[in-house]
Design an enzyme around this catalytic site. Sequence first.
Site, PDB file in Angstrom:
ATOM      1  CB  CYS A 253      -0.946  -0.025   1.197  1.00 17.81           C
ATOM      2  SG  CYS A 253      -2.189  -1.324   1.069  1.00 17.81           S
ATOM      3  NE  ARG A 321       2.428  -8.075  -1.049  1.00 24.28           N
ATOM      4  CZ  ARG A 321       1.096  -8.122  -1.154  1.00 24.28           C
ATOM      5  NH1 ARG A 321       0.539  -8.252  -2.329  1.00 24.28           N
ATOM      6  NH2 ARG A 321       0.345  -8.037  -0.085  1.00 24.28           N
TER       7      ARG A 321
HETATM    8  N1  LIG Z   1      -2.384  -6.057   1.618  1.00 23.46           N
HETATM    9  C1  LIG Z   1      -2.955  -4.995   2.104  1.00 23.46           C
HETATM   10  O1  LIG Z   1      -2.686  -4.578   3.232  1.00 23.46           O
HETATM   11  C2  LIG Z   1      -4.000  -4.212   1.309  1.00 23.46           C
HETATM   12  C3  LIG Z   1      -4.824  -3.310   2.000  1.00 23.46           C
HETATM   13  C4  LIG Z   1      -5.785  -2.604   1.301  1.00 23.46           C
HETATM   14  C5  LIG Z   1      -5.874  -2.760  -0.079  1.00 23.46           C
HETATM   15  N2  LIG Z   1      -5.043  -3.624  -0.731  1.00 23.46           N
HETATM   16  C6  LIG Z   1      -5.216  -3.751  -2.169  1.00 23.46           C
HETATM   17  O2  LIG Z   1      -5.948  -4.944  -2.444  1.00 23.46           O
HETATM   18  C7  LIG Z   1      -5.500  -5.541  -3.658  1.00 23.46           C
HETATM   19  C8  LIG Z   1      -5.061  -6.971  -3.392  1.00 23.46           C
HETATM   20  O3  LIG Z   1      -3.942  -6.945  -2.513  1.00 23.46           O
HETATM   21  P1  LIG Z   1      -3.532  -8.196  -1.620  1.00 23.46           P
HETATM   22  O4  LIG Z   1      -2.583  -7.662  -0.604  1.00 23.46           O
HETATM   23  O5  LIG Z   1      -4.731  -8.940  -1.183  1.00 23.46           O
HETATM   24  O6  LIG Z   1      -2.746  -9.059  -2.692  1.00 23.46           O
HETATM   25  P2  LIG Z   1      -2.174 -10.560  -2.501  1.00 23.46           P
HETATM   26  O7  LIG Z   1      -0.972 -10.654  -3.360  1.00 23.46           O
HETATM   27  O8  LIG Z   1      -2.081 -10.892  -1.053  1.00 23.46           O
HETATM   28  O9  LIG Z   1      -3.318 -11.471  -3.114  1.00 23.46           O
HETATM   29  C9  LIG Z   1      -3.762 -11.358  -4.419  1.00 23.46           C
HETATM   30  C10 LIG Z   1      -4.185 -12.734  -4.929  1.00 23.46           C
HETATM   31  O10 LIG Z   1      -4.773 -12.533  -6.205  1.00 23.46           O
HETATM   32  C11 LIG Z   1      -4.441 -13.663  -7.016  1.00 23.46           C
HETATM   33  N3  LIG Z   1      -4.669 -13.280  -8.411  1.00 23.46           N
HETATM   34  C12 LIG Z   1      -3.874 -12.560  -9.247  1.00 23.46           C
HETATM   35  N4  LIG Z   1      -4.500 -12.371 -10.423  1.00 23.46           N
HETATM   36  C13 LIG Z   1      -5.704 -12.971 -10.332  1.00 23.46           C
HETATM   37  C14 LIG Z   1      -6.806 -13.105 -11.208  1.00 23.46           C
HETATM   38  N5  LIG Z   1      -6.795 -12.552 -12.422  1.00 23.46           N
HETATM   39  N6  LIG Z   1      -7.876 -13.788 -10.791  1.00 23.46           N
HETATM   40  C15 LIG Z   1      -7.913 -14.333  -9.552  1.00 23.46           C
HETATM   41  N7  LIG Z   1      -6.893 -14.252  -8.660  1.00 23.46           N
HETATM   42  C16 LIG Z   1      -5.818 -13.557  -9.057  1.00 23.46           C
HETATM   43  C17 LIG Z   1      -3.013 -13.971  -6.637  1.00 23.46           C
HETATM   44  O11 LIG Z   1      -2.690 -15.324  -6.942  1.00 23.46           O
HETATM   45  C18 LIG Z   1      -3.038 -13.712  -5.116  1.00 23.46           C
HETATM   46  O12 LIG Z   1      -3.295 -14.884  -4.377  1.00 23.46           O
HETATM   47  C19 LIG Z   1      -4.423  -4.628  -4.189  1.00 23.46           C
HETATM   48  O13 LIG Z   1      -4.992  -3.707  -5.063  1.00 23.46           O
HETATM   49  C20 LIG Z   1      -3.934  -3.907  -2.953  1.00 23.46           C
HETATM   50  O14 LIG Z   1      -3.359  -2.648  -3.235  1.00 23.46           O
HETATM   51  C21 LIG Z   1      -4.125  -4.366  -0.061  1.00 23.46           C
END
Ligand SMILES: NC(=O)c1ccc[n+]([C@@H]2O[C@H](COP(=O)([O-])OP(=O)(O)OC[C@H]3O[C@@H](n4cnc5c(N)ncnc54)[C@H](O)[C@@H]3O)[C@@H](O)[C@H]2O)c1
Length: 396
Positions: A253, A321
Amino acid sequence: MHVVIMGQGYVGLTIAMGAASAGHKVIGFDTNATLVTNLNSGISHIEGISNLVLSGFLESKNYTATADPSSLCDSEIIIIAVPTPLTPGREPDLTLLNRAVELIQSEVKNPVLIINESTSYPGTLRNEIAGRIVGMSHLYASSPERIDPGNTFWGTKNTPRLIGGLSIDASSKAREFYSSFCDKIIEVSSPEVAEAAKLFENTFRQVNIALVNEFAQIAAALGISGREVLDAAATKPYGFMEFNPGPGVGGHCIPVDPTYLAYIANKVGVPATFIKRANEVNLGMPAYVVKRVITGAGGSVKGKSVVVIGVSYKANVSDTRETPAAPIIDLLREAGGVVSWHDPLVGTWRGETSCAIEKFDVAVVVTKHNEVSISDVKKSEYIFDCTGSISGADGI
Ligand SMILES: NC(=O)c1ccc[n+]([C@@H]2O[C@H](COP(=O)([O-])OP(=O)(O)OC[C@H]3O[C@@H](n4cnc5c(N)ncnc54)[C@H](O)[C@@H]3O)[C@@H](O)[C@H]2O)c1
């Protein structure tokens, strides 16, 4: 409701458990087949979701994971929660979001509500998602996720949830869904407002962290404790909010989202100067840390044994990350240090394994997990603490 959540990472799995707890039938769709197998065996990869909770929802059949895109057909609601990182040139990278949109276009044959929880710039829901799905009158809403991994107080239920629909029907269906497991829903006038709010929240943190990081360097040069100054300033009961200095910023983030805002600002002809400067300061922190370590260790780390403690980006989570530990380790090695690292939550990373904490010439504490013992850290000859948790140690 029948809900499919695309992406079962930090965000997707957390929302899946929230929705399952409200009695919805949730399918967690992820392109990572190994992750799907583990989830269906009751093995969670997220600190805030226990195997017990996951297994309970698997048993009750309120949750199942799949890598089969045809599962998208069986839904009333599809939530997109896929990564939105930066390209190597530090531009928004919507490749995975675009892939999710392509799957929806090819698999979904009935009108559904499509919600985007992935963080991106204003206009993403309207142009990159709704604008690319043709031939079906879906509803669209943006509800940017605010999860704070490792935070045991603020979770899905009690963190107010923003919703911005492309239509009144989209907003009201999104409200109906989220209000079944979130205490407070805040509806804004457009998806762009919701998207921009998320980016501004994280830019606020990024800029303030950069400010205290720069101040920590000023304080050190003045020979005073930056942390003591910040604690003193924080006694003012109004008009001040305390941020802590550190070795840089990590995770998906704070180092990433402000650059999405800067990207769209640039597109509309406004230079996002604070974001640019904050990135420079935060990205410069690992080099500053290493410079201070070299000075504190007597002018050189050449040939010295060095342990970096905590390589994930924040305490009590295993997410590496964008972690500042990576450039810190690389720079210490470039300076001739014989560097190992210790992190019980990470275990293996970049082809290396976590070492035991013995007596090292130099210990650099980048992240302090609860389970790391301070007395173990104190075995080392010289300690540089980036976390403010080791009394008497040199640090920021
Ligand atoms: N991690 C955080 O603290 C956080 C907080 C708020 C918002 N976000 C946002 O949420 C979103 C997801 O982040 P995250 O941390 O959960 O990521 P992550 O990497 O933990 O998980 C994402 C998952 O999506 C899967 N994936 C990728 N492409 C795909 C597709 N086309 N179809 C289905 N699955 C798919 C990956 O295999 C992975 O398991 C991002 O935009 C991030 O900026 C993250």
